[in-house]
Scaffold this motif. Structure first.
Motif, PDB file in Angstrom:
ATOM      1  N   ARG B 274     -15.642 -22.097 -36.562  1.00  0.00           N
ATOM      2  CA  ARG B 274     -16.814 -21.864 -35.730  1.00  0.00           C
ATOM      3  C   ARG B 274     -17.658 -20.741 -36.336  1.00  0.00           C
ATOM      4  NH1 ARG B 274     -15.774 -20.112 -29.794  1.00  0.00           N
ATOM      5  NH2 ARG B 274     -16.120 -18.071 -30.640  1.00  0.00           N
ATOM      6  N   GLU B 275     -16.981 -19.683 -36.810  1.00  0.00           N
ATOM      7  CA  GLU B 275     -17.724 -18.595 -37.447  1.00  0.00           C
ATOM      8  C   GLU B 275     -18.364 -19.053 -38.745  1.00  0.00           C
ATOM      9  OE1 GLU B 275     -18.277 -16.118 -35.813  1.00  0.00           O
ATOM     10  OE2 GLU B 275     -16.739 -16.288 -34.278  1.00  0.00           O
ATOM     11  N   ARG B 276     -17.616 -19.850 -39.496  1.00  0.00           N
ATOM     12  CA  ARG B 276     -18.160 -20.312 -40.777  1.00  0.00           C
ATOM     13  C   ARG B 276     -19.395 -21.178 -40.544  1.00  0.00           C
ATOM     14  NH1 ARG B 276     -18.717 -18.415 -44.729  1.00  0.00           N
ATOM     15  NH2 ARG B 276     -18.630 -20.189 -46.093  1.00  0.00           N
ATOM     16  N   LEU B 277     -19.326 -22.060 -39.545  1.00  0.00           N
ATOM     17  CA  LEU B 277     -20.470 -22.929 -39.274  1.00  0.00           C
ATOM     18  C   LEU B 277     -21.665 -22.103 -38.832  1.00  0.00           C
ATOM     19  CD1 LEU B 277     -19.048 -26.079 -37.487  1.00  0.00           C
ATOM     20  CD2 LEU B 277     -19.937 -25.885 -39.778  1.00  0.00           C
ATOM     21  N   ALA B 278     -21.401 -21.036 -38.054  1.00  0.00           N
ATOM     22  CA  ALA B 278     -22.510 -20.185 -37.627  1.00  0.00           C
ATOM     23  C   ALA B 278     -23.111 -19.471 -38.832  1.00  0.00           C
ATOM     24  CB  ALA B 278     -22.013 -19.167 -36.613  1.00  0.00           C
ATOM     25  N   ALA B 279     -22.258 -19.118 -39.797  1.00  0.00           N
ATOM     26  CA  ALA B 279     -22.752 -18.379 -40.961  1.00  0.00           C
ATOM     27  C   ALA B 279     -23.550 -19.287 -41.893  1.00  0.00           C
ATOM     28  CB  ALA B 279     -21.584 -17.757 -41.715  1.00  0.00           C
ATOM     29  N   VAL B 280     -23.101 -20.537 -42.097  1.00  0.00           N
ATOM     30  CA  VAL B 280     -23.797 -21.417 -43.046  1.00  0.00           C
ATOM     31  C   VAL B 280     -24.812 -22.287 -42.333  1.00  0.00           C
ATOM     32  CG1 VAL B 280     -21.842 -21.504 -44.610  1.00  0.00           C
ATOM     33  CG2 VAL B 280     -22.072 -23.267 -42.895  1.00  0.00           C
TER      34      VAL B 280
END
Lengths: 309, 476
Positions: B274-280
């Protein structure tokens, strides 16, 4: 006679409203606060360490949770502000017994005022193994990390270092962080680097300026002249429950991890400029001359014209 | 300018590779000529290799115009070899790529048949009969060897097969026989996949493409749930996960996420992504949606099962490692740092900021091995904040060797009231060489009470130029 009573009632009502907004106990409202209290865990009533110096700044010792703002006006005073903030974090770590400290700092703030240095922190009474540094790029990212960290029980204190007064960190955001800190039971120390005085929801706002360090003590009880011993700070409450807005000089003892209030004032520093004191009896430096003209005459000629009747 | 590539229509009218452009225009005036773009071609080929990942994880690039797919054990998932090849080629055709393909038991034979033959599926025992009519360049030989073979009349591979091997090797070198054996499947030839092969992977093919982040996260949690069983059987947890998203139009996105400790809990893995998707967020263009979602474990490590006590209160308070994973997944590995001490006298080398995941990793290693950690050797006063690199200052001193009386830093003047020092720190000659000057450090306090760490680099009179002064840090 009815008008003052009415005004008084209005004033009380307003105070109550303000207290409700601030979720804090105002003067004379301590009985009612439980209704409006944020649903936060109460601070553990373990006996606080003897922080006799801090009583002058905080009403009841160092708060266990909430937002405390520490600011200074210039980057060159960051040594003192950093030192005071880290001392509070070290105190909090000692009170909590365990727990790490998180230092969130914008990359820009770190490059302007220097990186945290582990051997120095160790000498200062803070375990570098329990300090973590977050280095976000923007102030918004810093706020995000701070909010995420406030829910973590592993952190006893979170330091948020912000440079200047960014537009993204206003009253709303500080209120949000204050509520988060209260709910999470974590102390959030906002270290504002080279920032202006700004309205915020912090419990208190302190301006920290450098003060001359204490001299190193010698075994016979005297002090070594000209030496640089324990650091000292001039702490001025700008927003505080205590109305005393006069600065206090606090000395930090890294070995005991205690503050001590010192009576030394910046003026007593050996090299500080002595204020120009006016002597009581003002005598002229040179005695007045006698039998002489007391000064040059006025320029021009005064002609006495005869009045003609 | 010469022709580097041409299509089938151009070949039909008699053009060949290497023709000059003017010559080609003379043959066919209405020729459409585009400048060659090797970099873009390469990117397209790598994109296609990513796309082929849906058939097998073992995809290798072959020069600049081909792909090898190792489909050992995969064919039955796609309806058998014939159906798989037909499906692959027709999907590529739908993407606008004209391709030829062959399936056989050796890479060499597949290469020969797809480049010079009809393509298709070749049985293992039909290798010789299929190879025999093909020309000798189908053996992937260097150009001069192929020309030499043509000059002596060995035009087809069938001409080589009955010949004695020893004279062939003597005359044409060992490579010819190696290529021949590889094409016949007598010699093993490994292909090198362009991406690391995952330890475990789970995928989901979707009838209806998904595009929302919530759907992707729900699917990744589902896939992590099916990976958990495999990880438990191996007694391991994943350290590095990658989520592959195959977009409908053939583009493939790879999103990696590292963990601080071996991990197999689907919820934790979902939070990570979830954090990765928010970052990319901006880099991920869902377009018409994703048709295949795959979760792979790239690195796995032994998982230590720890029994948690009732009193620990670990139920709902997230731990430090989970927090670290979240921050690192969102802002990158350098965003959360830990302080580490090192054994050095030079201040800037005595401490280091290391990424927290490395630190947590080394802590576990220390716990296992029991080796003592490095502790600070210095007991001298050190500043709280250090400037990296030190900033130059202009100083004024009564006597050259003495501590300065005042200094100018960042355009303002500081008058020094008290000084402690000097503390001489010699350079580390085993790293910096013997000509590196030593430093004299002074703790100074100015009239306002600010405490700084100044140093003089070098000694007066020992070197041709004057020593320089620097500010290295702030004291509290």
């Amino acid at each position: 006679m009815a008008t003052p009573a009415l005004a008084r009632e209005r004033l009380l009502a307003l105070r109550e409203a303000v207290a409700r907004i601030e979720n804090a106990d105002g003067p004379g409202l301590s009985g009612r606060k439980s209704r409006w209290q944020w649903n936060a865990p109460e601070a553990a009533p373990n006996d606080p360490p003897a922080t006799d110096g801090l009583e002058a700044i905080f009403a009841a010792g160092l708060p266990a949770c909430g937002l405390v703002e520490i600011r200074n006006a210039q980057t060159r005073d960051m040594g003192a502000a950093t030192g005071f903030t880290l001392a509070l974090a070290a105190l909090q770590q000692e009170i909590a017994g365990t727990g790490a400290t998180l230092w969130i700092s914008q990359a820009m703030a770190l490059s302007e005022a220097g990186m945290p240095y582990a051997p120095g922190l160790k000498n200062y009474g803070l375990d570098p193994a329990r300090l973590f540094i977050a280095r976000p790029r923007t102030a918004q990212d810093a706020l995000w990390i701070a909010e995420a960290a406030l829910g973590i029980s592993a952190f006893s204190a979170v330091i948020l270092e912000i440079r200047g007064n960014p537009a993204c960190f206003g009253l709303t955001e500080s209120r949000r962080l204050q509520l988060r800190a209260k709910a999470g039971g974590t102390l959030l120390l906002l270290l504002r680097q080279a920032g202006e005085e700004e309205a915020s929801s912090a419990i208190c706002r302190l301006r920290v300026e450098p003060a001359p360090a204490a001299a190193r003590p010698l075994p016979d009880g005297s002090t070594l002249a000209g030496s640089l011993g324990n650091p000292a700070f001039l702490v001025t409450p700008e927003k505080s429950k205590i109305a005393d807005a006069v600065g206090t000089v606090l000395e930090w003892n890294p070995d005991d991890r205690r503050f001590r209030r010192t009576e030394t004032h910046p003026e007593s520093h050996p090299a500080a400029q002595q204020p120009q004191r006016q002597p009581e009896d003002t005598l002229p430096l040179v005695s007045l001359s006698s039998h002489r003209q007391s000064g040059p005459g006025a320029l021009g000629t005064v002609v006495a014209l005869q009045r003609t009747p | 300018m010469r022709i580097s590539r041409l299509d089938r229509e151009a070949e039909r009218i008699g053009l060949r590779r290497g023709h000059g452009v003017t010559e080609a225009r003379a043959i066919c005036p209405s020729l459409d000529i585009l400048p060659a773009e090797p970099v873009a071609d390469r990117a397209l080929l790598e994109g296609l290799a990513d796309w082929c990942d849906r058939y097998t994880p073992l995809v290798a690039l072959d020069g600049d115009d081909g792909l090898y797919l190792d489909i050992t054990g995969c064919a039955h998932l796609h309806g058998g070899e014939r159906a798989m090849l037909d499906g692959l080629l027709s999907s590529l055709f739908a993407l606008g790529v004209e391709a030829r393909g062959a399936i056989s038991s050796s890479p060499g034979l597949s290469w020969a048949v797809s480049h010079f033959g009809e393509g298709g599926v070749i049985d293992a025992d039909a290798a010789e009969t299929v190879l025999a009519p093909l020309p000798t360049p189908a053996l992937r030989l260097p150009k001069d060897t192929a020309e030499m073979l043509g000059r002596v009349g060995l035009k087809a591979i069938g001409d080589l097969l009955p010949l004695p091997r020893a004279p062939l090797a003597r005359r044409f070198g060992p490579l010819l026989l190696l290529r021949l054996d590889q094409a016949l499947g007598l010699e093993d030839e490994p292909i090198s996949p362009r991406l690391p092969v995952p330890v475990l992977s789970a995928e989901r093919r979707l009838f209806d493409p998904v595009s929302s982040a919530d759907d992707i996260l729900a699917l990744s949690a589902h896939l992590a749930g099916s990976l958990k069983e495999g990880l438990e059987r191996r007694g391991e947890g994943g350290r590095l996960f990658v989520l592959l998203l195959f977009r409908v139009d053939g583009r493939v996105f790879r999103i990696q996420a590292a963990t601080s400790a071996p991990q197999r809990d689907p919820d934790r893995i979902k939070l990570l992504f979830r954090e990765r998707l928010a970052a990319v967020h901006d880099g991920l263009d869902a377009g018409y949606g994703f048709e295949i979602v795959r979760l792979c474990v790239l690195t796995a490590e032994p998982f230590e099962t720890v029994q948690e006590g009732f009193a620990d209160g670990t139920g709902d308070s997230p731990s430090l490692s989970a927090f670290a994973e979240r921050i690192v997944a969102r802002f990158g590995p350098d965003s959360l740092l830990a302080l580490t001490l090192a054994e050095s006298h030079l201040p800037e080398r005595a401490a280091r900021l290391a990424p927290i995941l490395d630190r947590l990793e080394s802590e576990r290693a220390v716990d296992r091995s029991g080796a003592p950690a490095v502790t600070a050797t210095a007991c001298m006063d050190r500043p709280l904040r250090l400037f990296t690199p030190p900033e130059p200052v202009e100083t004024m001193a009564g006597v050259p060797e003495d501590a300065p009386k005042s200094f100018r830093w960042r355009r303002s003047l500081y008058r020094i009231a008290r000084t402690e020092g000097p503390e001489r720190i010699a350079a580390e000659w085993w790293i910096d060489g013997e000509n590196q000057p030593s430093r004299d450090y002074f703790r100074v306090e100015d009239e306002a009470g600010r405490r700084f760490w100044l140093f003089r680099e070098g000694i007066y009179g020992r070197q041709p130029h004057l020593p320089r002064w620097f500010i290295h840090g702030f004291f509290a």
